[in-house]
Design a protein around this motif. Structure first.
Motif, mmCIF file in Angstrom:
data_model
loop_
_atom_site.group_PDB
_atom_site.id
_atom_site.type_symbol
_atom_site.label_atom_id
_atom_site.label_comp_id
_atom_site.label_asym_id
_atom_site.label_seq_id
_atom_site.Cartn_x
_atom_site.Cartn_y
_atom_site.Cartn_z
ATOM 1 N N LEU A 591 31.944 40.878 40.478
ATOM 2 C CA LEU A 591 32.420 41.271 39.142
ATOM 3 C C LEU A 591 32.611 40.075 38.206
ATOM 4 N N ALA A 592 32.916 38.885 38.782
ATOM 5 C CA ALA A 592 33.261 37.738 37.935
ATOM 6 C C ALA A 592 32.256 36.589 38.022
ATOM 7 N N CYS A 593 31.366 36.594 39.010
ATOM 8 C CA CYS A 593 30.455 35.447 39.182
ATOM 9 C C CYS A 593 28.986 35.859 39.191
ATOM 10 N N GLY A 594 28.708 37.171 39.108
ATOM 11 C CA GLY A 594 27.319 37.634 39.173
ATOM 12 C C GLY A 594 26.660 37.627 37.803
ATOM 13 N N LYS A 595 25.587 38.423 37.689
ATOM 14 C CA LYS A 595 24.868 38.480 36.408
ATOM 15 C C LYS A 595 25.674 39.236 35.365
ATOM 16 N N LYS A 601 36.935 34.720 35.559
ATOM 17 C CA LYS A 601 37.661 34.075 36.657
ATOM 18 C C LYS A 601 38.181 32.728 36.173
ATOM 19 N N ASN A 602 39.443 32.454 36.543
ATOM 20 C CA ASN A 602 40.037 31.182 36.152
ATOM 21 C C ASN A 602 40.625 30.508 37.401
ATOM 22 N N PRO A 603 40.187 29.302 37.798
ATOM 23 C CA PRO A 603 39.131 28.501 37.150
ATOM 24 C C PRO A 603 37.741 29.052 37.461
ATOM 25 N N ARG A 604 36.751 28.629 36.654
ATOM 26 C CA ARG A 604 35.383 29.105 36.846
ATOM 27 C C ARG A 604 34.777 28.540 38.132
ATOM 28 N N GLY A 605 33.794 29.223 38.621
ATOM 29 C CA GLY A 605 33.119 28.767 39.853
ATOM 30 C C GLY A 605 32.367 29.914 40.494
ATOM 31 N N LYS A 606 31.481 29.561 41.426
ATOM 32 C CA LYS A 606 30.651 30.588 42.072
ATOM 33 C C LYS A 606 31.393 31.329 43.168
ATOM 34 N N ASP A 607 32.369 30.665 43.787
ATOM 35 C CA ASP A 607 33.088 31.277 44.908
ATOM 36 C C ASP A 607 34.510 31.648 44.502
ATOM 37 N N VAL A 608 35.043 32.663 45.172
ATOM 38 C CA VAL A 608 36.415 33.117 44.912
ATOM 39 C C VAL A 608 37.348 32.414 45.896
ATOM 40 N N GLU A 609 38.342 31.694 45.344
ATOM 41 C CA GLU A 609 39.290 30.957 46.185
ATOM 42 C C GLU A 609 40.688 31.560 46.057
ATOM 43 N N ASP A 610 41.552 31.242 47.012
ATOM 44 C CA ASP A 610 42.962 31.654 46.913
ATOM 45 C C ASP A 610 43.557 31.056 45.643
ATOM 46 N N GLY A 611 44.363 31.822 44.912
ATOM 47 C CA GLY A 611 45.004 31.309 43.700
ATOM 48 C C GLY A 611 44.197 31.557 42.441
ATOM 49 N N ASP A 612 42.920 32.002 42.585
ATOM 50 C CA ASP A 612 42.128 32.323 41.384
ATOM 51 C C ASP A 612 42.760 33.513 40.667
ATOM 52 N N ARG A 613 42.660 33.486 39.327
ATOM 53 C CA ARG A 613 43.196 34.600 38.526
ATOM 54 C C ARG A 613 42.042 35.241 37.761
#
Length: 719
Positions: A591-595, A601-613
């Motif tokens: 939903l946040a990193c695809g096409k 997503k904050n911070p931006r990036g390709k992978d979802v990490e703990d603490g992302d909002r």
């Protein structure tokens, strides 16, 4: 006149001797040159430039001049030089002329004495005819002479060798002389034996040399050309009786002695490079030689096993394994059809080789074939038309036939078929049913019964949904959510791990309504919801306008949260939805990193990490009104593959147990070896003797059967 000439000559000689001693040497030399020219013209059957009387007079003068010893010596030398200079070809021409003259003379004599030949000679069976008499005389007095015969045969062999080395020879001369030997009935003894010995020697040396110097395609074309040349010689001048031993000799020395070397040196290259012309020539040549085709067959079988084994047993090639196998099968089929004359032995050897190498690596080929079929039957496969797809499926079935562990294929095929049916990703129902029909024809109804049950469930679900819609129209509080449910019979479909998630109240209420409706029609059944397979269409409003989002149930639960708030952390989303952590990460990533990024997503990036909002992307833009947001596909993990394979092995154990009990129930008493033999006949998957022994021990422990107390190798069925 004689006296007069004698006196004149004596007078001339005396004058010549006394008055002109100085000129005698010059005169002698010039006169000898004239005489030598005349002798040469006579020897070569050409016209003489000088008057014969003058030549006679010159000889007489020289003899009177007392140079007779020198003159005689020179004349002998000239004649000897000429005789020695007669090469074999000249000798053959003279021999042929002699033979032709003799035949012509004999025919003429027979014509004159024809009446005698047809009466007296015919009435006396012991007398040869005039023609046969002529032949007999020529044979006895000319050809039977060892020197004449030797020189004739050697001359003919020399001419044939020159022709084999590429020079042009007089074929009509050879035809006439060999015809002479045949007519005189000395062809076989005097010529053929020597000829075949020389041929054997020539081609033995040539074969050894060229096998070192040339590559296999070039060598094969050379052998073919040599055989054509020898056949042409037979037509042109050799006797027909020589054909069989001559051709056998060439084939033996150029092919028979080098069969293994030719195949070791060149067969792999010819097959790798698909040299169809040379392969056809190889087959054609080897079919002429004793043991040629069996040798070629063995090398062909070994090549297929080696090349195919490399495809199957190299894990790095797994991605393209099935396509490579299909291409390899097509290539070998083409070779068998076009080069090996559709020889049944070669086709059977190819099948046997494929079956051997494809089962060198248990289970993996079956799994990859199932996945390959899935890739072809999945929607979005634009590679092929329906006709092409049907052809691909037919080819797949040929490879499928070679696999021993067909139950492994079934397990993976069933899992992929379920995905295609439930997510609506099947390219064509006709293609799906065609594949099912092929599997049924190949493996029987029992093999496809569960797969057919899956299709039946989908059709029944459509009917149930029509009834459910009518049911919903009669409800006092109609829902604004349109619900579609697929009812899956648990025994037919792959087993799915249940996952409890927190659905919105509207969905929970609708589930209860459906449950009430369904159980009202089918009492005694139990419904278990599978949220991992669910999907939905959501209406969304962005600055650009309204859109529809086609999403999975997990994506739906995440997006619906943003109706209640602006921003959420990953932990908050997990708590609210109840989605398992790994699944949630993939959902948020889609939903946040695809096409189609409907979330920020904050911070931006390709992978979802703990603490992302995450917050709702109000500025989202897309040219389409309805947007399909693909779930990030988790690649099938090793654990999943192992679990599928383990399920197959578990099923196999049940099948072995059932087969043992079935056999023992029917036979009552059976020896171990006979029981194992029966099991191999009944079981349709590969199984080791050790595994069978374990299952038998297990059944003994569970009191289904028992060992004979006196003969431990004998079993009794326990009722």
């Amino acid at each position: 006149i004689g006296k007069y000439r004698s006196r004149i000559n004596k007078h001339c000689c005396s004058l010549f001797a006394t008055d002109r001693p100085k000129l005698a040497e010059n005169y002698t030399e010039d006169t000898w040159l004239k005489l030598r020219d005349a002798v040469g013209a006579i020897q070569n059957s050409t016209s003489i430039k000088y008057n014969l009387e003058e030549l006679y007079q010159a000889v007489e003068n020289l003899c009177s001049y007392k140079v007779s010893p020198t003159l005689y010596k020179q004349l002998r030398q000239v004649c000897e030089d000429h005789v020695q200079s007669l090469d074999n070809l000249s000798f053959l021409k003279r021999m042929n002329r002699c033979w032709q003259d003799h035949c012509r003379q004999t025919i003429m004599i027979r014509s004159i004495f024809l009446f005698l030949d047809r009466t007296y000679v015919l009435q006396n069976s012991l007398l040869p005819s005039i023609w046969d008499t002529g032949l007999e005389l020529f044979r006895t007095h000319i050809v039977s002479d060892s020197a004449v015969q030797k020189r004739t045969v050697e001359g003919i062999l020399e001419q044939i060798e020159l022709e084999r080395n590429g020079e042009t020879v007089d074929r009509s001369l050879l035809r006439s002389l060999l015809g002479m030997l045949s007519d005189l009935q000395v062809y076989k003894d005097s010529f053929e034996e020597r000829f075949l010995t020389e041929t054997n020697r020539l081609y033995a040396a040539e074969g050894q040399r060229l096998m070192q110097e040339r590559d296999v395609p070039e060598y094969l074309h050379h052998v073919s050309r040599r055989l054509e040349e020898e056949n042409d010689r037979i037509v042109s001048y050799l006797d027909q009786s020589t054909q069989k031993p001559l051709i056998s000799c060439v084939e033996k020395q150029l092919l028979g002695e080098h069969m293994t070397a030719i195949l070791q040196k060149g067969l792999s290259t010819l097959l790798d490079e698909n040299r169809v012309t040379e392969l056809a020539l190889l087959y054609q040549l080897f079919s002429k030689v004793k043991g040629g085709l069996p040798t070629l067959l063995q090398f062909w079988r070994d090549y297929i096993k080696s090349f195919g084994g490399e495809i199957v047993c190299t894990p790095e090639k797994d991605k393209d394994m099935v396509q490579e196998l299909l291409d390899f099968k097509d290539k070998m089929d083409n070779v068998a059809q076009t080069c090996f004359a559709r020889n049944e032995s070669f086709i059977n050897a190819m099948k046997e080789a494929f079956e051997t190498f494809i089962n060198k690596r248990p289970n993996k080929p079956a799994e990859l074939i199932a996945k390959y079929v899935d890739s072809k039957l999945r929607a979005g496969n634009k590679e092929a038309t329906e006709e092409e797809l049907e052809r691909i499926l037919d080819k797949i079935m040929i490879i499928f036939r070679f696999i021993h562990g067909k139950d492994v294929f079934e397990a993976f095929y069933k899992k992929d078929l379920a995905k295609r049916l439930l997510v609506g990703k099947s390219a064509s129902v006709d293609a799906e049913k065609s594949m099912l029909s092929k599997l049924k024809h190949e493996c029987g109804a029992a093999f496809t019964s569960k797969l057919e049950g899956m299709f039946k469930d989908m059709e029944l679900s459509k009917d149930i949904m029509i009834q459910f819609k009518q049911y919903m129209q009669n409800q006092s509080e109609p829902s604004n959510i349109e619900l579609t449910v697929n009812i899956l019979t648990m025994g037919y479909w792959p087993s799915y791990t249940p996952m409890e998630v927190h659905l919105p109240p509207e969905m929970v209420k609708l589930q209860e309504v459906f449950k009430l409706f369904y159980l009202g029609k089918h009492s005694g059944r139990k419904l278990q919801w599978q949220p991992t397979l669910g999907h939905a269409v959501l209406k969304a409003e962005f600055k650009e306008g309204k859109k529809e989002l086609q999403v999975s149930l997990f994506q739906t639960l995440v997006l619906l949260m943003f109706n209640e708030g602006e921003e959420f952390s990953m932990e908050e989303i997990r708590t609210a939805t109840g989605i398992e952590e790994g699944e949630l990460r993939r959902t948020l990533q889609s939903l946040a990193c695809g096409k189609a990024r409907v979330l920020n997503k904050n911070p931006r990036g390709k992978d979802v990490e703990d603490g992302d909002r995450f917050n709702f992307n109000n500025d989202f833009k897309h040219k389409l009104f309805r947007i399909k947001i693909n779930q990030i596909q988790m690649k099938e993990t090793v654990e999943e593959q192992v679990s599928t394979t383990e399920r197959v092995f578990q099923d196999r154990q049940y099948q072995i147990d059932a087969a043992v009990v079935r056999i023992m129930k029917m036979r009552k008493t059976l020896s171990h070896n006979l029981l194992v033999s029966e099991l191999y006949n009944q079981l349709k998957f590969p199984v080791k003797p050790g595994d069978l022994k374990k299952r038998i021990e297990s059944l003994i422990d569970r009191d289904y059967m028992e060992r004979d107390k006196e003969t431990p190798n004998q079993y009794h069925y326990v009722a």
